[in-house]
Design a protein around this motif. Structure first.
Motif, mmCIF file in Angstrom:
data_model
loop_
_atom_site.group_PDB
_atom_site.id
_atom_site.type_symbol
_atom_site.label_atom_id
_atom_site.label_comp_id
_atom_site.label_asym_id
_atom_site.label_seq_id
_atom_site.Cartn_x
_atom_site.Cartn_y
_atom_site.Cartn_z
ATOM 1 N N TRP A 159 42.550 12.907 -3.381
ATOM 2 C CA TRP A 159 43.161 14.080 -3.628
ATOM 3 C C TRP A 159 42.852 15.003 -2.664
ATOM 4 N N ILE A 160 41.569 15.120 -2.325
ATOM 5 C CA ILE A 160 41.068 15.951 -1.248
ATOM 6 C C ILE A 160 41.848 15.970 0.054
ATOM 7 N N GLY A 161 41.927 14.623 0.526
ATOM 8 C CA GLY A 161 42.691 14.191 2.047
ATOM 9 C C GLY A 161 44.232 14.505 1.907
ATOM 10 N N ALA A 162 44.756 14.019 0.585
ATOM 11 C CA ALA A 162 46.241 14.286 0.385
ATOM 12 C C ALA A 162 46.572 15.866 0.354
ATOM 13 N N THR A 163 45.808 16.794 -0.327
ATOM 14 C CA THR A 163 46.032 17.979 -0.493
ATOM 15 C C THR A 163 45.917 18.615 0.818
ATOM 16 N N HIS A 164 44.765 18.347 1.554
ATOM 17 C CA HIS A 164 44.618 18.888 2.742
ATOM 18 C C HIS A 164 45.470 18.788 3.644
ATOM 19 N N SER A 165 45.982 17.627 3.836
ATOM 20 C CA SER A 165 47.156 17.262 4.689
ATOM 21 C C SER A 165 48.398 17.970 4.465
ATOM 22 N N PHE A 166 48.671 17.951 3.102
ATOM 23 C CA PHE A 166 49.937 18.699 2.605
ATOM 24 C C PHE A 166 49.797 20.313 2.802
ATOM 25 N N ILE A 167 48.718 20.713 2.502
ATOM 26 C CA ILE A 167 48.743 22.198 2.667
ATOM 27 C C ILE A 167 48.545 22.467 4.346
ATOM 28 N N ASP A 168 48.001 21.632 5.069
ATOM 29 C CA ASP A 168 47.834 22.130 6.642
ATOM 30 C C ASP A 168 49.264 21.743 7.314
#
Length: 131
Positions: free
Chosen positions: A78-87
């Motif tokens: 979740w952390i990796g996916a959301t961080h990638s999406f937001i960035d």
């Protein structure tokens, strides 16, 4: 346990977003090309690694941190996916457009909205980990 987990994830986030993020990643993580995706994925992987390390240290050093490996794995995904999406930057720009924050966006507000989105995602991960 939520507070301990949130602080551990937040420290991991700060390390990955500032001292561990390269100039190349910062400049190119939103680019719409292979170089941009590589920078984005590498940066998100750094977040996963630093948060995993922080959680591991917390599980060993703190009495109130007990982790389920499958839930921890899910939280890190979740952390990796959301961080990638937001960035990718367009989600923040879209939010600011919808929220009628063009003036704030023009004066540096996007960085604050970006960090708020990341921290909200960390809070969700900490809640899941502590449930």
């Amino acid at each position: 346990m939520f507070a301990s987990l949130f602080v551990l994830l937040y420290v991991g986030h700060l390390l990955a977003d500032y001292p561990f993020q390269t100039d190349h990643q910062a400049a190119h993580k939103a680019d719409r090309c292979a170089t941009g995706w590589a920078a984005n994925v590498t940066h998100a992987a750094t977040h996963v690694a630093t948060c995993a390390t922080a959680l591991s240290i917390g599980a060993v050093a703190l009495n109130d941190v007990a982790l389920s490996l499958p839930v921890a794995f899910g939280a890190l995904v979740w952390i990796g996916a959301t961080h990638s999406f937001i960035d990718r930057r367009w989600p923040v720009a879209a939010w600011m457009r919808i929220a009628r924050q063009a003036g704030w966006a023009a004066h540096g507000g996007a960085a604050h909205v970006d960090q708020t989105a990341h921290i909200a995602a960390l809070a969700v991960a900490a809640l899941c980990l502590s449930a």
